[in-house]
Design an enzyme around this catalytic site. Structure first.
Site, PDB file in Angstrom:
ATOM      1  N   GLU A  57      -0.157 -12.569  -1.110  1.00  0.00           N
ATOM      2  CA  GLU A  57      -1.509 -12.447  -1.429  1.00  0.00           C
ATOM      3  C   GLU A  57      -1.931 -13.674  -1.807  1.00  0.00           C
ATOM      4  O   GLU A  57      -1.185 -14.287  -3.238  1.00  0.00           O
ATOM      5  CB  GLU A  57      -2.235 -11.211  -2.177  1.00  0.00           C
ATOM      6  CG  GLU A  57      -1.874 -10.686  -1.264  1.00  0.00           C
ATOM      7  CD  GLU A  57      -2.696  -8.795  -2.190  1.00  0.00           C
ATOM      8  OE1 GLU A  57      -3.316  -9.293  -3.629  1.00  0.00           O
ATOM      9  OE2 GLU A  57      -2.259  -7.576  -1.712  1.00  0.00           O
TER      10      GLU A  57
ATOM     11  N   SER B 170       1.022  -0.958  -0.226  1.00  0.00           N
ATOM     12  CA  SER B 170      -0.183   0.446   0.046  1.00  0.00           C
ATOM     13  C   SER B 170       0.939   1.067   0.011  1.00  0.00           C
ATOM     14  O   SER B 170       0.366   2.673  -0.448  1.00  0.00           O
ATOM     15  CB  SER B 170      -0.698  -0.285   1.085  1.00  0.00           C
ATOM     16  OG  SER B 170      -0.268  -0.447   2.619  1.00  0.00           O
TER      17      SER B 170
ATOM     18  N   LYS C 100       4.931 -11.307   3.523  1.00  0.00           N
ATOM     19  CA  LYS C 100       3.811 -11.783   3.318  1.00  0.00           C
ATOM     20  C   LYS C 100       3.503 -11.556   1.577  1.00  0.00           C
ATOM     21  O   LYS C 100       3.956 -11.023   1.217  1.00  0.00           O
ATOM     22  CB  LYS C 100       3.097 -10.342   3.545  1.00  0.00           C
ATOM     23  CG  LYS C 100       1.273 -10.319   3.801  1.00  0.00           C
ATOM     24  CD  LYS C 100       0.240  -9.354   4.664  1.00  0.00           C
ATOM     25  CE  LYS C 100       0.228  -8.216   3.798  1.00  0.00           C
ATOM     26  NZ  LYS C 100      -0.578  -8.461   2.773  1.00  0.00           N
TER      27      LYS C 100
ATOM     28  N   GLU D 221      -9.621  -9.019   5.016  1.00  0.00           N
ATOM     29  CA  GLU D 221      -9.109  -8.285   4.283  1.00  0.00           C
ATOM     30  C   GLU D 221     -10.680  -8.307   3.984  1.00  0.00           C
ATOM     31  O   GLU D 221     -10.707  -9.119   3.194  1.00  0.00           O
ATOM     32  CB  GLU D 221      -7.972  -7.951   3.927  1.00  0.00           C
ATOM     33  CG  GLU D 221      -8.829  -6.678   3.088  1.00  0.00           C
ATOM     34  CD  GLU D 221      -7.401  -5.329   2.319  1.00  0.00           C
ATOM     35  OE1 GLU D 221      -6.272  -6.202   1.747  1.00  0.00           O
ATOM     36  OE2 GLU D 221      -8.294  -4.462   1.703  1.00  0.00           O
TER      37      GLU D 221
END
Ligand code: KIV
Length: 262
Positions: free
Chosen positions: A112, A43, A110, A179
């Site tokens: 996804e 982000s 991390k 999320e």
């Protein structure tokens, strides 16, 4: 805090707090806070660079932010995001990316999703790299969703997310970010899997919560998803402070004699 402590916290019923961070100055502040872990999120592309999505975060950009955060974090647990497609170009390329981020100072990475890169997750875990998963809304898939949307609302989609969470647990991930999924689904996954869930827009039933630092500081009032509670009126505080500086400069009261050299 280490990846092992995440599991311990879940066993002992202690909630985990995480925030994102992209720079040295905030990392220094976080090092003096009780926050359990820092995520150098992709982000960064949106929050730091004003990009419309996380897709433009490169390995180089993530390494730069990870180094800055690690320098300020004073030993706090730092997780770095594997950027868009960096873990989908084969095992060697994925391990190279993980190596860049870990040598930049991350304690874990991390990534996804899980389907199609199980081998990457397994090899990283076997190589001593703690892996955090990320399910539900996966921002790197924004164009496949057609926008940032809550995931797991249909029975099929909920089952898919639950299956992937179990797969990540079995592959050796130490935690999973959930999320933008319904509260009941996040709670069910949290009860089913061994490893902790860290929610963002996933309700209070997760083992921990994460927010983007600038959102929780209320620095971006144009962007207010319902889960992003501003714990400070940061934008107003900063604007008021800048107005006081401007006023002091224009009134000639800054700098004072004490703030000047003889
Ligand atoms: O990049 C990021 O900020 C994230 C959080 C939303 C968990 O992945």
């Amino acid at each position: 805090m280490s990846s092992k402590d995440f599991l311990r916290a879940k066993i002992e019923g202690r909630k985990l707090s995480m925030v994102t961070c992209y720079d040295y100055t905030f990392a220094r502040m976080l090092s003096r806070s009780p926050i359990d872990g820092i995520l150098v999120g992709d982000s960064a592309a949106m929050v730091m660079d004003g990009r419309p999505s996380t897709l433009s975060a490169s390995v180089e950009l993530m390494a730069l932010h990870t180094e800055a955060v690690a320098r300020g974090a004073g030993g706090k647990f730092v997780v770095a995001d594997m950027p868009f497609l960096s873990f989908r170009k084969g095992l060697a390329a994925a391990l190279n990316t993980a190596s860049v981020l870990m040598t930049a100072g991350a304690h874990a990475v991390k990534l996804e999703g899980v389907d199609g890169h199980e081998d990457v997750i397994q090899r990283m875990v076997q190589s001593g790299i703690p892996v955090m998963g990320h399910l539900g809304l996966q921002p790197q898939s924004v164009h496949a969703y057609g926008g940032y949307r809550v995931q797991g609302r249909s029975e099929d989609s909920a089952q898919e997310i639950a299956r992937q969470a179990t797969a990540l647990d079995e592959l050796g991930a130490f935690a999973i970010v959930l999320e933008c999924v319904p509260t009941d689904l996040a709670q069910e996954i949290t009860k089913t899997i061994r490893i902790p869930t860290i929610g963002i827009g996933a309700g209070a039933g997760c083992d921990g919560q994460i927010l983007v630092l600038q959102d929780l500081l209320g620095m971006n009032l144009d962007f207010r998803p319902k889960f992003a509670r501003p714990f400070l009126d940061g934008e107003r505080t900063v604007l008021d402070t800048l107005a006081r500086f401007d006023e002091a400069v224009k009134a000639g009261t800054f700098p004072s004699r004490e703030e000047s050299y003889s």
